[in-house]
Design an enzyme around this catalytic site. Structure first.
Site, PDB file in Angstrom:
ATOM      1  CG  ASP A  76     -25.979  -9.723 -14.314  1.00  0.00           C
ATOM      2  OD1 ASP A  76     -25.961  -8.511 -14.596  1.00  0.00           O
ATOM      3  OD2 ASP A  76     -26.988 -10.302 -13.888  1.00  0.00           O
ATOM      4  CD  GLU A 119     -26.859  -5.030 -12.992  1.00  0.00           C
ATOM      5  OE1 GLU A 119     -25.853  -4.337 -12.715  1.00  0.00           O
ATOM      6  OE2 GLU A 119     -26.822  -5.962 -13.802  1.00  0.00           O
ATOM      7  CD  GLU A 174     -35.170 -10.875 -18.486  1.00  0.00           C
ATOM      8  OE1 GLU A 174     -34.829 -12.079 -18.559  1.00  0.00           O
ATOM      9  OE2 GLU A 174     -35.030 -10.195 -17.450  1.00  0.00           O
ATOM     10  CG  ASN A 224     -29.921  -4.275 -17.651  1.00  0.00           C
ATOM     11  OD1 ASN A 224     -30.365  -4.194 -16.520  1.00  0.00           O
ATOM     12  ND2 ASN A 224     -29.179  -5.294 -18.056  1.00  0.00           N
ATOM     13  CG  ASN A 265     -25.973  -7.201 -17.540  1.00  0.00           C
ATOM     14  OD1 ASN A 265     -26.003  -6.337 -16.674  1.00  0.00           O
ATOM     15  ND2 ASN A 265     -26.946  -8.111 -17.670  1.00  0.00           N
ATOM     16  NE  ARG A 273     -35.506  -3.963 -17.044  1.00  0.00           N
ATOM     17  CZ  ARG A 273     -34.297  -4.367 -16.659  1.00  0.00           C
ATOM     18  NH1 ARG A 273     -33.284  -3.490 -16.639  1.00  0.00           N
ATOM     19  NH2 ARG A 273     -34.072  -5.617 -16.314  1.00  0.00           N
TER      20      ARG A 273
END
Length: 284
Positions: free
Chosen positions: A192, A16, A120, A101, A146, A99
Site C-alpha cells: 500500500d 488513506e 479492481e 488513488n 499506490n 478513480r
C-alpha cells in the site's frame, strides 16, 4: 521506536493519504469510500471533517494555502475556509470506471499520482505527473496503484503495484522516468502507500499485513513496524522534527474483523528514530 498509538478512532472504511501540514500543524487524510476529508490538529487533537463530492484519494497542501485533491473524475482545489471543492483539471474522462488513488508532491512542486479501476478488476490504472498546468501520463496498466514516493536524492521514484505485492522503481531526472524495474516485494501483505525517510529507507504500508515494511535504498527488507490492526494503508512523516509517523488504516473488506480489531479505520502515530523528508507543496 514507540508502539503505535491511536490518535483518532475515526473508523474510516478506507483511510488513506496522511500528509503533514506544518503551517497548520495538522495531518490531513481521507476516507476514500466514505468520501470524507479529515484534519487532525497535532497540538490539541482538534478534529474536523468535510464531505467530498465523490471518492477522494488524496489531499495535498498547495503553496497558496489550498489543498489539491484527487477526486474521482479530476483534480480539485479545496479551500479549508469555505469547505468548497473547485474543479482544477478533469482526469481520465475516457476512463469513467477509474478513480484516483494516492499522490505525492516532489521537491519541484510537481504532483505525482495514480489511478485505478474502482472495481479492481481491470488494469486501467496509470501513473501521472501534474506540473505547471500540464498533465502527463508516465506509466500504465495497473490494477491498483499506490504512491508514488521519491528517494531522498530525487533520483529514484517508487510506485506500487498493490495487488501484485510489488514496488517498482524508476530512474528519475527532471520529471522523466526511465528504467522501470522491480525494487521490492511484500509477500506478507499488499503493498500500500509508501513514504521515504531522510536516510532513504522506504516505508511501505501493508494492507492485510499488520504493519509497515521498511526497505533499504538497495531494496533489502530491513524491518517491520508492527500494528494492532491488519490493514495499514499509508505511513507519512510529520511533527516538528519529522519523527512522528502518522498511519491511516481501513476496515474495507474486513468488516467481520472489527469485533476483535475495534480500532480498524483509525489514525495512528508511531514515534521513530529517523526523521522523514519535508512535505513539499504543490506549485500551481
Amino acid at each position: 521506536m514507540s508502539e503505535p498509538e491511536l490518535v483518532w478512532d475515526v473508523r474510516a472504511e478506507l483511510g488513506e493519504g496522511p500528509v503533514w501540514d506544518a503551517h497548520r500543524r495538522a495531518v490531513w487524510f481521507v476516507d476514500i469510500k466514505g468520501r470524507k476529508l479529515h484534519r487532525y490538529g497535532v497540538d490539541d487533537g482538534a478534529r474536523a471533517s468535510w464531505d467530498a463530492p465523490d471518492q477522494i484519494g488524496f489531499a495535498l497542501p498547495a503553496e497558496d494555502g489550498s489543498l489539491v485533491c484527487g477526486v474521482r473524475g479530476g483534480l480539485r482545489r479545496f479551500d479549508p475556509e469555505s469547505g468548497a471543492f473547485a474543479l482544477l483539471l478533469p482526469v481520465e474522462e475516457e476512463r469513467p470506471q477509474n478513480r484516483l488513488n494516492d499522490g505525492f508532491v516532489a521537491p519541484d512542486g510537481s504532483l505525482w499520482f495514480g489511478s485505478m479501476d474502482d472495481s479492481e478488476t481491470v488494469r486501467s490504472g496509470a501513473l501521472y505527473r501534474f506540473h505547471q498546468g500540464e498533465l502527463t501520463r508516465h506509466d500504465d496498466g495497473y490494477l491498483v496503484t499506490n504512491g508514488p514516493a521519491m528517494s531522498s536524492d530525487g533520483r529514484t521514484l517508487y510506485h506500487n503495484d498493490t495487488v501484485g505485492r510489488r514496488v517498482f522503481a524508476f530512474d528519475h531526472a527532471g520529471g522523466v522516468l526511465t528504467n522501470k524495474r522491480i525494487f521490492a516485494e511484500t509477500a506478507d501483505g499488499f503493498a500500500d502507500g509508501p513514504s521515504v525517510d531522510s536516510e532513504g529507507v522506504l516505508h511501505v504500508a501493508l494492507f492485510n499485513g499488520w504493519g509497515v515494511a521498511r526497505f533499504s535504498p538497495e531494496g533489502e527488507r530491513i524491518g517491520t513496524i508492527r500494528f494492532p490492526v491488519q490493514t495499514v494503508t499509508k505511513a507519512a512523516f510529520g511533527g516538528d522534527d519529522l519523527r512522528d509517523l502518522y498511519c491511516t488504516t481501513a476496515w474495507l473488506n474486513n468488516a467481520d474483523k472489527r469485533a476483535v480489531q475495534p480500532t480498524l479505520g483509525g489514525l495512528f502515530r508511531v514515534r521513530v528514530e529517523t526523521p522523514g523528508l519535508p512535505q513539499y507543496r504543490v506549485r500551481l
